[in-house]
Design a protein around this motif. Structure first.
Motif, mmCIF file in Angstrom:
data_model
loop_
_atom_site.group_PDB
_atom_site.id
_atom_site.type_symbol
_atom_site.label_atom_id
_atom_site.label_comp_id
_atom_site.label_asym_id
_atom_site.label_seq_id
_atom_site.Cartn_x
_atom_site.Cartn_y
_atom_site.Cartn_z
ATOM 1 N N LYS A 298 0.847 -1.199 0.000
ATOM 2 C CA LYS A 298 0.000 0.000 0.000
ATOM 3 C C LYS A 298 0.880 1.246 0.000
ATOM 4 C CE LYS A 298 -3.013 2.669 3.141
ATOM 5 N NZ LYS A 298 -3.862 2.672 4.355
ATOM 6 N N ASP B 132 -2.504 10.303 3.655
ATOM 7 C CA ASP B 132 -3.879 9.886 3.934
ATOM 8 C C ASP B 132 -4.558 10.905 4.849
ATOM 9 O OD1 ASP B 132 -6.253 8.586 4.336
ATOM 10 O OD2 ASP B 132 -5.408 6.941 5.547
ATOM 11 N N MET C 245 0.618 10.457 8.656
ATOM 12 C CA MET C 245 0.036 9.831 7.466
ATOM 13 C C MET C 245 0.838 10.089 6.187
ATOM 14 S SD MET C 245 -2.296 7.804 8.206
ATOM 15 C CE MET C 245 -1.605 7.371 9.785
ATOM 16 N N ALA D 183 -11.148 4.486 4.767
ATOM 17 C CA ALA D 183 -10.769 3.068 4.608
ATOM 18 C C ALA D 183 -10.371 2.873 3.145
ATOM 19 C CB ALA D 183 -11.923 2.154 5.013
ATOM 20 N N GLU D 184 -9.331 3.625 2.741
ATOM 21 C CA GLU D 184 -8.932 3.688 1.322
ATOM 22 C C GLU D 184 -7.900 2.622 0.965
ATOM 23 O OE1 GLU D 184 -7.520 5.350 3.645
ATOM 24 O OE2 GLU D 184 -5.409 4.978 3.182
ATOM 25 N N GLY D 185 -7.139 2.180 1.994
ATOM 26 C CA GLY D 185 -6.067 1.221 1.717
ATOM 27 C C GLY D 185 -6.627 -0.065 1.155
ATOM 28 N N THR E 147 -0.069 -0.311 5.904
ATOM 29 C CA THR E 147 -0.461 0.415 7.115
ATOM 30 C C THR E 147 -1.977 0.533 7.042
ATOM 31 O OG1 THR E 147 -0.012 2.392 5.809
ATOM 32 C CG2 THR E 147 1.671 1.749 7.402
ATOM 33 N N LEU E 148 -2.664 -0.577 7.390
ATOM 34 C CA LEU E 148 -4.066 -0.678 7.001
ATOM 35 C C LEU E 148 -5.066 -0.209 8.044
ATOM 36 C CD1 LEU E 148 -5.334 -1.557 4.316
ATOM 37 C CD2 LEU E 148 -5.953 -3.703 5.398
ATOM 38 N N ALA F 79 -6.819 -0.266 14.255
ATOM 39 C CA ALA F 79 -7.161 -1.296 15.241
ATOM 40 C C ALA F 79 -5.998 -2.238 15.537
ATOM 41 C CB ALA F 79 -8.366 -2.099 14.755
ATOM 42 N N TYR G 22 -16.407 -0.819 5.063
ATOM 43 C CA TYR G 22 -16.320 -0.697 6.521
ATOM 44 C C TYR G 22 -17.531 -1.364 7.132
ATOM 45 C CZ TYR G 22 -15.656 1.380 11.139
ATOM 46 O OH TYR G 22 -15.459 1.561 12.482
ATOM 47 N N PHE H 160 5.330 0.662 11.679
ATOM 48 C CA PHE H 160 6.076 1.424 10.664
ATOM 49 C C PHE H 160 6.666 2.715 11.225
ATOM 50 C CE2 PHE H 160 3.799 5.305 9.174
ATOM 51 C CZ PHE H 160 2.751 5.271 10.077
HETATM 52 N N1 BES Z 1 -3.863 4.627 7.078
HETATM 53 C C1 BES Z 1 -4.914 4.347 7.972
HETATM 54 C C2 BES Z 1 -4.543 3.354 9.065
HETATM 55 C C3 BES Z 1 -3.485 3.788 10.041
HETATM 56 C C4 BES Z 1 -3.819 4.231 11.295
HETATM 57 C C5 BES Z 1 -2.156 3.687 9.706
HETATM 58 C C6 BES Z 1 -2.841 4.582 12.190
HETATM 59 C C7 BES Z 1 -1.184 4.060 10.594
HETATM 60 C C8 BES Z 1 -1.506 4.495 11.841
HETATM 61 C C9 BES Z 1 -6.104 3.755 7.221
HETATM 62 O O1 BES Z 1 -6.263 4.183 5.920
HETATM 63 C C10 BES Z 1 -7.310 4.186 7.982
HETATM 64 O O2 BES Z 1 -7.558 5.352 8.020
HETATM 65 N N2 BES Z 1 -7.997 3.238 8.607
HETATM 66 C C11 BES Z 1 -9.126 3.538 9.389
HETATM 67 C C12 BES Z 1 -10.304 2.860 8.772
HETATM 68 C C13 BES Z 1 -11.619 3.174 9.389
HETATM 69 C C14 BES Z 1 -11.975 4.614 9.246
HETATM 70 C C15 BES Z 1 -12.657 2.358 8.699
HETATM 71 C C16 BES Z 1 -8.856 3.023 10.794
HETATM 72 O O3 BES Z 1 -8.301 1.934 10.922
HETATM 73 O O4 BES Z 1 -9.138 3.734 11.739
#
Ligand code: BES
Ligand code: ZN
Ligand code: ZN
Length: 496
Positions: free
Chosen positions: A261, A266, A281, A344-346, A370-371, A374, A431, A463
């Protein structure tokens, strides 16, 4: 970056600027060559060990200034902790502490005395120690303020066995590619756009003799990469889809697709993130950076595998043309996903990339991303989350993580999780609530890999280092995964 590492005989000339001396806790009396050194130091080492001021606890350091005619100017004692508790992570941390101290005191060169304690099973001791040592010298700075002097030269005092040389070479290489990942991750998003990441991939390709193909906006439109295009829409920066290919068309032991990814920034898009920590981000492309660097490193190691690195690169911005919550996206495969959160773009860009990966008919697909936030809640910042469809590959990966001191932990990817991502007005939704959201994100990815054995690694926790407290980290990118993935690939290559 330490540019010169040489192996030298374990003999003391008295001209050494500083000798780094690793010791186990409880080893009270110097023996062997350390005893010789102690004599040259007028017993400074043995007396210090007796004094109780230095216990050789893991990561403990004490710098002795000697300035005697036939002794090194300084001896840096480094604790390794108890011998029986030795593990690669601790070794790396001890190497890191020693190295940070030398940096603080502006040493330009040093001798690392490896003969006694690091030389037995060099891959388990010398390798992690040296890796931690090299990584701790890393600095990233964009500006003109003078930076602390880095060590330029390291002389390793050790025997000339094959195992020693190979541990030394490998640690140097792992550190080099780890730092390349750090550089890319630390680069701010106004420097590192999707286009710039593609240029970096092309540079790596040129330096390592790899094939590199970069798809731009037009090609992605022609190919109907709907998910990549949707996420990219809100940004002025056009998307890229990077394909780095090692051993293309060669017959090798296995064909592997690595997918990473790369969201160069982000913001969350229309489902915008709160401002706190949003600057982190810029590192939402760590999976992509890891994949590019690992393919390059695998080529340098001449691994007998065909490796295809696939990196969808986009910027997730809330521009006037941005995709919205409620939009239904038609992905590369034709399957549809309803967007409930543009943050939730990844998983969206990876759905396209994984489906594309499957078309290469690889023996195995692995992705790094970096998905999810949670996974940080579940496993913290030192352990990555692993899920997938191929238990043998997962086991191999967990084992590689333990040996590399870059641990990973498996979460269950039960079929039931796939139920929750079924869409109401489309095939899927991106989501389905906070519960188990690291796993539901993985479950969505799993819908796009087809039958190819697949493993997903969520590196959202690992990361980045907010504090830089681990001795071989500095604030910012950690480069997590380089050693882990290379060990994993090595083990695939050696598979009987
Ligand atoms: N890039 C983020 C996830 C992330 C969070 C990476 C913290 C590094 C550190 C991802 O794209 C994201 O925003 N995920 C959200 C999804 C949710 C809004 C459905 C998340 O996990 O909070
Ligand atoms: Zn997001
Ligand atoms: Zn993201």
């Amino acid at each position: 970056m330490i540019s010169r590492i040489v192996r030298v005989k374990a003999e003391f000339t008295g001209k050494e600027e500083v000798v780094v001396l690793p010791l186990y806790e409880g080893d009270k009396k110097p023996t062997g060559l350390v005893k010789k050194l102690d004599v040259l130091c007028h017993s400074a080492i043995s007396k210090t060990l007796k004094s109780g001021h230095f216990k050789a606890e893991a990561g403990e350091t004490l710098l002795l200034g000697l300035h005697l005619p036939r002794a090194p100017d300084y001896v840096l004692l480094v604790g390794l902790g108890k011998r029986e508790k030795m593990d690669p992570e601790r070794m790396a941390a001890a190497g890191g502490s020693a190295s940070k101290l030398l940096k603080k005191h502006r040493f330009g060169s040093c001798h690392l005395f490896a003969s006694d304690v690091l030389e037995e099973s060099p891959d388990e001791r010398l390798h992690p120690f040296l890796k931690g040592f090299l990584l701790a010298q890393y600095t990233f700075f964009l500006g003109e303020r003078k930076q602390p002097t880095e060590l330029k030269k390291l002389a390793l005092m050790a025997g000339s066995s094959k195992a020693v040389s190979s541990a030394m070479r490998r640690a140097h290489m792992v550190a080099e590619y780890n730092q390349k990942v750090r550089d890319l991750v630390n680069l701010p998003a106004n420097f590192l756009t999707p286009a710039r990441l593609a240029t970096e991939a092309q540079k790596l390709a040129k330096d390592h003799g790899l094939q590199c193909r970069v798809l731009g906006l037009r090609e992605l439109q022609k190919m109907k990469m709907g998910a990549v295009l949707s996420v990219a829409r809100g940004s002025k920066e056009e998307p890229r889809f990077i394909n780095l290919h090692y051993n293309k068309g060669k017959s090798t032991r296995a064909r592997v697709c690595l997918v990473g990814k790369a969201v160069t920034f982000d913001t969350g898009g229309i489902s915008i993130k709160p401002w706190q920590h949003m600057e982190e981000m810029k590192g939402d492309m760590a999976g992509g950076a890891l994949v590019l660097c690992v393919v390059a490193a695998a080529a340098r190691m001449k691994l007998p595998l065909e490796i295809i690195g696939l990196v969808p690169a986009v910027e997730n911005m809330p521009g006037g043309n941005a995709f919205r919550p409620g939009d239904v996206i038609t992905t590369y495969t034709g399957k549809t996903i309803e967007v409930l959160s543009t943050d939730a773009e990844g998983r969206l860009i990876l759905s396209d990339a994984l489906a594309y990966a499957a078309e290469f008919k690889p023996d195995f697909i692995m992705d790094f991303a970096t998905l999810t936030g949670a996974v940080v809640i579940a496993l913290g910042t030192r352990i990555a989350g692993v899920m997938g469809t191929s238990q043998p590959h997962i086991d191999r990966l967990l084992e590689a993580g333990a040996v590399a001191g870059e641990p990973a932990w498996q979460l269950p990817l039960d079929k039931k999780f796939s139920e929750s991502i079924k869409g109401d007005i489309s095939d899927y939704k991106n989501y389905s609530g906070r519960d188990g959201s690291t796993i539901t994100a993985a479950a969505l990815l799993g819908e796009f890999v087809g039958k190819t054995p697949w493993v997903h690694v969520d590196i959202a926790g690992t990361f980045w280092s907010e504090t830089g407290k681990v001795s071989y980290h500095s604030k910012g990118a950690t480069g997590y995964g380089v050693d882990l993935v290379l060990r994993f690939l090595q083990s695939l290559a050696n598979k009987k």
